[in-house]
Scaffold this active site. Structure first.
Site, PDB file in Angstrom:
ATOM      1  N   LYS A  44      28.223   2.384   7.457  1.00  0.00           N
ATOM      2  CA  LYS A  44      29.556   1.591   7.924  1.00  0.00           C
ATOM      3  C   LYS A  44      28.445   0.054   7.885  1.00  0.00           C
ATOM      4  CE  LYS A  44      29.970   4.326  12.021  1.00  0.00           C
ATOM      5  NZ  LYS A  44      28.630   5.105  13.040  1.00  0.00           N
ATOM      6  N   GLY A  45      27.164   0.292   7.454  1.00  0.00           N
ATOM      7  CA  GLY A  45      26.674  -1.197   7.529  1.00  0.00           C
ATOM      8  C   GLY A  45      27.335  -2.781   6.724  1.00  0.00           C
ATOM      9  N   GLU A  99      26.332  -2.388  -0.473  1.00  0.00           N
ATOM     10  CA  GLU A  99      25.706  -1.891   0.450  1.00  0.00           C
ATOM     11  C   GLU A  99      24.629  -3.597   1.336  1.00  0.00           C
ATOM     12  OE1 GLU A  99      24.046   0.133   1.839  1.00  0.00           O
ATOM     13  OE2 GLU A  99      23.073   1.420   1.044  1.00  0.00           O
ATOM     14  N   ASP A 100      25.049  -2.402   2.595  1.00  0.00           N
ATOM     15  CA  ASP A 100      23.910  -4.095   3.219  1.00  0.00           C
ATOM     16  C   ASP A 100      22.398  -4.016   3.202  1.00  0.00           C
ATOM     17  OD1 ASP A 100      22.916  -1.253   3.982  1.00  0.00           O
ATOM     18  OD2 ASP A 100      23.512  -1.541   6.474  1.00  0.00           O
ATOM     19  N   LYS A 131      14.757  -3.878   0.282  1.00  0.00           N
ATOM     20  CA  LYS A 131      12.883  -4.389   0.539  1.00  0.00           C
ATOM     21  C   LYS A 131      12.403  -3.570  -0.510  1.00  0.00           C
ATOM     22  CE  LYS A 131      13.714  -3.007   5.918  1.00  0.00           C
ATOM     23  NZ  LYS A 131      13.747  -1.456   6.535  1.00  0.00           N
ATOM     24  N   PHE A 152      11.637  -3.259  10.387  1.00  0.00           N
ATOM     25  CA  PHE A 152      13.370  -3.043  10.297  1.00  0.00           C
ATOM     26  C   PHE A 152      13.996  -3.992  10.856  1.00  0.00           C
ATOM     27  CE2 PHE A 152      16.450  -0.800  12.566  1.00  0.00           C
ATOM     28  CZ  PHE A 152      16.625   0.630  11.585  1.00  0.00           C
ATOM     29  N   VAL A 153      14.914  -4.646  10.118  1.00  0.00           N
ATOM     30  CA  VAL A 153      15.900  -5.113  10.573  1.00  0.00           C
ATOM     31  C   VAL A 153      17.262  -4.975  10.925  1.00  0.00           C
ATOM     32  CG1 VAL A 153      14.771  -6.630   9.241  1.00  0.00           C
ATOM     33  CG2 VAL A 153      16.917  -5.670   8.037  1.00  0.00           C
ATOM     34  N   ASP A 159      21.803  -1.328  12.048  1.00  0.00           N
ATOM     35  CA  ASP A 159      22.060  -0.911  13.130  1.00  0.00           C
ATOM     36  C   ASP A 159      20.968   0.072  13.050  1.00  0.00           C
ATOM     37  OD1 ASP A 159      22.705   1.526  10.994  1.00  0.00           O
ATOM     38  OD2 ASP A 159      23.130   2.789  12.916  1.00  0.00           O
ATOM     39  N   ARG A 165      24.965  -3.753  15.373  1.00  0.00           N
ATOM     40  CA  ARG A 165      26.100  -3.842  14.417  1.00  0.00           C
ATOM     41  C   ARG A 165      26.733  -5.377  14.350  1.00  0.00           C
ATOM     42  NH1 ARG A 165      25.576   0.481  10.654  1.00  0.00           N
ATOM     43  NH2 ARG A 165      25.817   2.691  11.736  1.00  0.00           N
TER      44      ARG A 165
HETATM   45  P1  IMP Z   1      18.136   4.216   1.262  1.00  0.00           P
HETATM   46  O1  IMP Z   1      19.001   5.145   0.363  1.00  0.00           O
HETATM   47  O2  IMP Z   1      16.623   4.471   1.788  1.00  0.00           O
HETATM   48  O3  IMP Z   1      17.719   2.698   0.143  1.00  0.00           O
HETATM   49  O4  IMP Z   1      18.339   3.958   2.108  1.00  0.00           O
HETATM   50  C1  IMP Z   1      19.399   2.277   2.491  1.00  0.00           C
HETATM   51  C2  IMP Z   1      19.929   2.643   4.434  1.00  0.00           C
HETATM   52  O5  IMP Z   1      19.170   3.368   4.938  1.00  0.00           O
HETATM   53  C3  IMP Z   1      20.722   1.534   4.240  1.00  0.00           C
HETATM   54  O6  IMP Z   1      22.335   1.556   3.438  1.00  0.00           O
HETATM   55  C4  IMP Z   1      20.721   1.610   6.248  1.00  0.00           C
HETATM   56  O7  IMP Z   1      21.704   2.316   6.974  1.00  0.00           O
HETATM   57  C5  IMP Z   1      19.226   2.037   6.023  1.00  0.00           C
HETATM   58  N1  IMP Z   1      18.039   0.667   6.583  1.00  0.00           N
HETATM   59  C6  IMP Z   1      16.935   0.537   5.799  1.00  0.00           C
HETATM   60  N2  IMP Z   1      16.496  -0.057   5.830  1.00  0.00           N
HETATM   61  C7  IMP Z   1      17.427  -0.619   7.214  1.00  0.00           C
HETATM   62  C8  IMP Z   1      16.439  -1.060   8.794  1.00  0.00           C
HETATM   63  O8  IMP Z   1      15.727  -1.993   8.286  1.00  0.00           O
HETATM   64  N3  IMP Z   1      17.201  -1.640   9.329  1.00  0.00           N
HETATM   65  C9  IMP Z   1      18.638  -0.769   9.278  1.00  0.00           C
HETATM   66  N4  IMP Z   1      19.077   0.365   7.881  1.00  0.00           N
HETATM   67  C10 IMP Z   1      17.639   0.640   7.331  1.00  0.00           C
END
Ligand code: IMP
Length: 179
Positions: A44-45, A99-100, A131, A152-153, A159, A165
């Site tokens: 949902k992000g 993507e967020d 990141k 962590f943001v 969220d 959110r």
């Molecule tokens: P990945 O598969 O590890 O790249 O994860 C991506 C997902 O992790 C994002 O869509 C977020 O939902 C979550 N995520 C990663 N870092 C953060 C953060 O700092 N705050 C909140 N959600 C995060």
């Protein structure tokens, strides 16, 4: 500012301005290639970012969503639940995943492959935040709002346990909240 937030990284105004720049760049690139993007947002992000971004892309486009979850708390569970929900052919389409935040990159690389398997011509990525220091798979977003440190943001769709959110900015969550 919310009492659980340590500091604000990006205000709503800054996000709006960045979306205008990204939107123009996206429209220019796709127009040059004679293509129309299908924006696919990861629930949902990315919904607040999708909403702002798509209004800043001055060209005809379509959008859809996919339901993906892997996080519980502040760490990825490693197990991805993907409900694609796209029940039409992507044959010949240019998908732009919205993507967020890209963290390890695992989520996007799996979703990217699923969309290619459904026949998409190309799958590109636009993310509000990146990141890069956390990456474990080879994935570089085609368009990015900002790179952030390994903190962590939350806010603007992001969220912690489904909270924050709705904050109209991106901020660093106080460590004591998630540790
Ligand atoms: P990945 O598969 O590890 O790249 O994860 C991506 C997902 O992790 C994002 O869509 C977020 O939902 C979550 N995520 C990663 N870092 C953060 C953060 O700092 N705050 C909140 N959600 C995060």
């Amino acid at each position: 500012m919310h009492q659980d937030i340590e500091r604000i990284l990006f205000t709503k105004e800054e996000i709006d301005e960045r979306c205008i720049v990204l939107g123009k760049q996206i429209a220019d690139d796709y127009t040059k290639e004679g293509r129309q993007p299908l924006l696919v947002a990861l629930l949902k992000g990315s919904i607040p970012f999708l909403s702002t971004l798509m209004q800043s892309i001055p060209m005809d486009l379509r959008f859809d969503v996919v339901d993906v979850s892997s996080y519980e708390g502040s760490e990825s569970t490693g197990k991805l639940n993907i409900r694609l929900g796209i029940d039409y052919s992507l044959e010949g389409m240019s998908v732009l995943l919205v993507e967020d935040i890209v963290d390890t990159g695992r989520t996007l690389s799996v979703v990217k492959q699923r969309l290619m398997d459904k026949g998409a011509d190309e799958v590109k990525v636009v993310t509000l935040l990146d990141k890069p220091s956390r990456r474990v798979v080879d994935l570089k977003p085609d368009y990015c709002g900002w790179e952030v440190e390994n903190e962590f943001v939350v806010g603007y769709g992001l969220d912690f346990n489904q909270k924050y959110r709705n904050l109209p900015y991106v901020g660093v969550l106080k460590r004591e909240i998630y540790e």
